[in-house]
Design a protein around this motif. Structure first.
Motif, mmCIF file in Angstrom:
data_model
loop_
_atom_site.group_PDB
_atom_site.id
_atom_site.type_symbol
_atom_site.label_atom_id
_atom_site.label_comp_id
_atom_site.label_asym_id
_atom_site.label_seq_id
_atom_site.Cartn_x
_atom_site.Cartn_y
_atom_site.Cartn_z
ATOM 1 N N ASP A 38 0.678 -1.107 0.118
ATOM 2 C CA ASP A 38 0.180 0.268 0.012
ATOM 3 C C ASP A 38 0.944 1.306 -0.135
ATOM 4 N N GLN A 39 0.474 2.151 -0.973
ATOM 5 C CA GLN A 39 1.139 3.470 -0.720
ATOM 6 C C GLN A 39 0.351 4.269 0.285
ATOM 7 N N ILE A 40 1.356 4.939 1.168
ATOM 8 C CA ILE A 40 0.720 5.791 2.532
ATOM 9 C C ILE A 40 0.597 6.961 2.071
ATOM 10 N N ARG A 58 9.311 13.679 8.708
ATOM 11 C CA ARG A 58 10.210 12.918 8.139
ATOM 12 C C ARG A 58 11.268 12.003 9.071
ATOM 13 N N HIS A 59 11.385 12.657 10.262
ATOM 14 C CA HIS A 59 12.174 11.840 11.238
ATOM 15 C C HIS A 59 11.553 10.585 11.411
ATOM 16 N N ALA A 60 10.318 10.515 11.722
ATOM 17 C CA ALA A 60 9.588 9.174 11.985
ATOM 18 C C ALA A 60 9.617 8.380 10.763
ATOM 19 N N LEU A 61 9.389 9.126 9.569
ATOM 20 C CA LEU A 61 9.389 8.159 8.153
ATOM 21 C C LEU A 61 10.753 7.589 8.066
ATOM 22 N N LEU A 70 8.835 0.532 6.113
ATOM 23 C CA LEU A 70 8.310 1.395 4.686
ATOM 24 C C LEU A 70 9.499 1.076 3.755
ATOM 25 N N ARG A 71 9.301 1.663 2.492
ATOM 26 C CA ARG A 71 10.186 1.778 1.432
ATOM 27 C C ARG A 71 9.612 3.174 0.613
ATOM 28 N N ARG A 72 10.583 4.025 0.315
ATOM 29 C CA ARG A 72 10.553 5.168 -0.480
ATOM 30 C C ARG A 72 11.023 4.903 -1.752
ATOM 31 N N GLU A 73 10.015 5.374 -2.974
ATOM 32 C CA GLU A 73 10.476 5.320 -4.057
ATOM 33 C C GLU A 73 10.469 6.664 -4.637
ATOM 34 N N HIS A 74 11.724 7.102 -5.353
ATOM 35 C CA HIS A 74 11.923 8.386 -5.738
ATOM 36 C C HIS A 74 10.677 8.820 -6.875
ATOM 37 N N GLY A 75 10.115 9.801 -6.624
ATOM 38 C CA GLY A 75 9.250 10.205 -7.543
ATOM 39 C C GLY A 75 7.808 9.590 -7.533
ATOM 40 N N THR A 78 5.797 6.784 -0.804
ATOM 41 C CA THR A 78 6.385 5.916 0.429
ATOM 42 C C THR A 78 5.045 4.817 0.407
ATOM 43 N N PHE A 79 5.820 3.635 0.575
ATOM 44 C CA PHE A 79 4.923 2.489 0.443
ATOM 45 C C PHE A 79 5.280 1.433 1.688
ATOM 46 N N VAL A 80 4.453 0.576 2.227
ATOM 47 C CA VAL A 80 4.422 -0.427 3.025
ATOM 48 C C VAL A 80 5.252 -1.655 2.533
#
Length: 256
Positions: A38-40, A58-61, A70-75, A78-80
């Motif tokens: 899922d995208q948050i 952003r500190h928490a993420l 979580l996984r961040r994908e540029h552009g 952020t996803f679970v």
């Protein structure tokens, strides 16, 4: 998702705001409201829902991303992420506690628990004689009901009398060892290697035979010495090693 799911931090509490937000997001994921993949919500939306600044959010993420939740994908956003055990600088904990710290429900399936004899590798690790009795525990380790790895632990039998008859493998092995035998881990040495999943293990891990894996050897000690030798086969797609490198001064070399 209902906005009631977002618990705003209590500024009267001693815990930092970023920590309260981190725990709130972890609880949402653990409850299943945000499922794997899922995208948050976007950062500005989360800031409004939690009532915090972008810096706090952003500190928490960042902490949740570094912890593997979580996984961040540029552009994209952020996803679970799928259940991933992240190895790196961390405390000496059991698999159960490590998964709990990540907001993941740990589980296991007992594959074997028997009394056997130590081979050369186990004897060297446990500081006993080859052929001495050891308790062998082989388990399929799960995170949120998904297979993560296969762990084979060997315990010095003399340290855990009656272990096979005590039914101690319902939860954390370390908790059981402390509760019944007073064994408290104080240190562990781990060696990581890259390997391939064999045919028998592949079926248990739901992978094609030959898939990449981490092979992790762990020797755990308490105040009396080594008591556990574990070899783990961890799925390469659900296990990561991360470390932070910091610049430092190179010691000068003097000649005389």
């Amino acid at each position: 998702m209902s906005e009631a799911s977002f618990q705003q931090p209590d500024r009267r509490k001693p815990e930092p705001l970023w920590y309260q937000v981190e725990e709130a997001i972890r609880a949402i994921v653990t409850s299943g409201e945000w499922a794997t993949g899922d995208q948050i919500p976007a950062e500005d939306r989360l800031c409004a829902l939690f009532g915090v600044s972008r810096i706090t959010l952003r500190h928490a993420l960042r902490n949740l991303e570094e912890g593997g939740l979580l996984r961040r994908e540029h552009g994209r956003g952020t996803f679970v992420r799928s259940t991933t055990l992240v190895a790196g600088t961390r405390a000496l904990t059991s698999f159960t506690q490590e998964m709990r710290n990540m907001g993941v429900v740990a589980g296991s399936r007992l594959l074997d628990c028997s009394l056997t004899t130590a081979n050369a590798a186990a004897a060297g690790a446990l500081e006993i004689e080859e052929g001495d009795p050891v308790v062998r525990i082989r388990r399929l380790r799960l995170g949120n009901s998904e297979p993560i790895g296969i762990q084979t632990a060997q315990l010095t039998a003399a340290r855990v009398p009656g272990f096979l008859d005590a039914g101690l493998l319902q939860g954390s092995l370390y908790e059981a060892l402390e509760r019944h035998y007073g064994i408290v881990p104080v240190a562990a040495r781990e060696i990581y290697r890259v390997g391939a999943v064999g045919a028998g293990d592949a079926e248990l891990l739901d992978l094609p035979a030959g898939s990449p894996a981490f092979v992790v050897e762990r020797i755990t000690t308490d105040e009396r010495g080594s008591f556990e030798f574990t070899v783990s086969i961890m799925r390469g797609d659900r296990y990561e090693i991360r470390s932070t490198l910091r610049a430092g001064r190179v010691p000068s070399t003097s000649r005389s």
